[in-house]
Design a protein around this motif. Structure first.
Motif, PDB file in Angstrom:
ATOM      1  N   PRO A   1      -0.254 -14.335  67.687  1.00 38.18           N
ATOM      2  CA  PRO A   1       0.613 -13.549  66.799  1.00 38.18           C
ATOM      3  C   PRO A   1       0.192 -13.600  65.338  1.00 38.18           C
ATOM      4  N   VAL A   2      -0.460 -14.676  64.929  1.00 36.60           N
ATOM      5  CA  VAL A   2      -0.962 -14.751  63.554  1.00 36.60           C
ATOM      6  C   VAL A   2      -2.025 -13.689  63.334  1.00 36.60           C
ATOM      7  N   LEU A   3      -2.952 -13.570  64.275  1.00 36.09           N
ATOM      8  CA  LEU A   3      -3.974 -12.528  64.178  1.00 36.09           C
ATOM      9  C   LEU A   3      -3.338 -11.144  64.198  1.00 36.09           C
ATOM     10  N   ASP A   4      -2.325 -10.985  64.990  1.00 29.80           N
ATOM     11  CA  ASP A   4      -1.637  -9.697  65.098  1.00 29.80           C
ATOM     12  C   ASP A   4      -1.003  -9.291  63.769  1.00 29.80           C
ATOM     13  N   SER A   5      -0.568 -10.282  62.982  1.00 35.17           N
ATOM     14  CA  SER A   5       0.111  -9.977  61.717  1.00 35.17           C
ATOM     15  C   SER A   5      -0.812  -9.302  60.712  1.00 35.17           C
ATOM     16  N   VAL A   6      -2.135  -9.448  60.904  1.00 39.87           N
ATOM     17  CA  VAL A   6      -3.097  -8.787  60.010  1.00 39.87           C
ATOM     18  C   VAL A   6      -3.934  -7.766  60.773  1.00 39.87           C
ATOM     19  N   GLY A   7      -3.431  -7.321  61.927  1.00 40.50           N
ATOM     20  CA  GLY A   7      -4.065  -6.231  62.645  1.00 40.50           C
ATOM     21  C   GLY A   7      -5.200  -6.598  63.570  1.00 40.50           C
ATOM     22  N   PHE A   8      -5.296  -7.883  63.969  1.00 38.64           N
ATOM     23  CA  PHE A   8      -6.390  -8.313  64.838  1.00 38.64           C
ATOM     24  C   PHE A   8      -5.862  -8.956  66.125  1.00 38.64           C
ATOM     25  N   GLY A   9      -4.715  -8.508  66.593  1.00 38.99           N
ATOM     26  CA  GLY A   9      -4.112  -9.099  67.784  1.00 38.99           C
ATOM     27  C   GLY A   9      -4.990  -8.991  69.016  1.00 38.99           C
TER      28      GLY A   9
END
Length: 325
Positions: free
Chosen positions: A239-247
């Motif tokens: 989810p951390v990656l998802d928060s900057v568009g890399f989920g």
């Protein structure tokens, strides 16, 4: 450790933190306490579930007494494979277990400080025996009391527990401002509301890319890229990656980590993701301004995370520039 802690204090740092990697996080802080007078000393983090409440309470009490009230017991859960396979310890319902562990530690400290009967009967931990021989002298912490407990977390459930029971929150270095704003702070508020507490203080150690020249910064960037790949391979951090568009990158990193392809993982992390997570400091004042722009309104304490050997004088210059701003 003694020399490094003394040097950090001399150039104006407010805190010195250790982490549990290849070495124990508590032992170095005894040396740090011996060679400093002012800085806060803490673990960021010690693995909570690798120990039990009594061992943690004892270690923390002794460091608090020796440092004269400057110790912070920073705890984190680690993840299931490490707890079960590396530490050979039980795993299950980590958020609820952490809540009980914190309660047990405080019950032990309360018994030592005030002389009452120890009677903690939690779901995961039970502590009901404390003979006088094993009770430290309460005067050892006179004037400052037992140490604060800070908890680390990434997911909203563990973060909410920190807001509910902890004295402070240790944010993961992977977490960018978007995740802090969208997930961390709302979860801390939710936890705090359960017990009527104020919002707990947040410490974040931001990943930074520093060096005296382009070559040093290029080496630092590759080390940060590798660290992001390692962190990003953990499903709990997707989810951390998802928060900057890399989920979508997380599952690919996880699959490569299972086969041990660490170089392949690193190659998947592009510069755009590195720049979303880390701050590159080409100029000290501009870098300090960027760190404050990203985190100044979100966190209470800011650290500099360098998963490589960074020039301590350069880091001190950045810290001083942050203060000037």
């Amino acid at each position: 450790m003694g020399a490094a802690a003394a040097a950090a204090e001399a150039v104006g740092y407010d805190g010195v933190w250790t982490f549990e990697g290849a070495h124990d996080p508590f032992l170095p802080l005894l040396l740090a306490a011996e060679h400093t007078e002012r800085v806060r000393l803490g673990t960021s983090i010690a693995v909570a579930f690798a120990r039990n409440p009594l061992t943690l309470a004892t270690l923390a009490w002794d460091l608090q007494a020796y440092s004269r009230g400057r110790f912070v017991l920073g705890l984190g859960t680690q993840i299931k494979p490490h707890i079960e396979r590396r530490y050979s310890m039980p795993w299950g319902r980590p958020a609820d277990r952490m809540r009980d562990l914190v309660s047990a530690i405080r019950a032990i400290w309360n018994s030592w400080e005030h002389g009452g009967r120890l009677d903690h009967r939690g779901e995961f931990y039970q502590h009901t025996l404390m003979p006088p021989l094993f009770r430290p002298d309460a005067t050892e912490v006179d004037g400052f009391g037992p140490p604060p407990i800070w908890l680390a977390g990434v997911g909203p459930r563990m973060t909410a527990v920190a807001g509910e029971v902890a004295d402070g929150f240790l944010s993961h270095p992977l977490c960018p401002p978007e995740f802090l704003r969208g997930t961390t702070i709302p979860a801390l508020r939710e936890g705090a509301a359960r017990t009527g507490r104020p919002l707990t203080a947040i410490h974040h150690s931001a990943m930074v890319i520093v060096g005296r020249d382009d070559a040093e910064r290029a080496t630092a960037r590759e080390a940060v890229r590798k660290q992001i790949a390692f962190y990003g391979s953990t499903p709990a951090y997707h989810p951390v990656l998802d928060s900057v568009g890399f989920g979508g990158l997380g599952p690919r990193l996880h699959e490569l980590s299972r086969s041990g392809d660490w170089n392949g993982m690193t190659r998947l992390v592009g510069d755009d993701l590195v720049d979303a997570i880390a701050v590159t400091v080409d100029d000290v004042d501009a870098g300090a301004a960027e760190l404050l722009s990203r985190y100044g309104g979100l966190v209470d304490r800011l650290g500099l995370n360098t998963p490589y050997t960074a020039d301590p004088d350069l880091l001190a210059e950045i810290a001083a520039a942050i203060r000037r701003h």
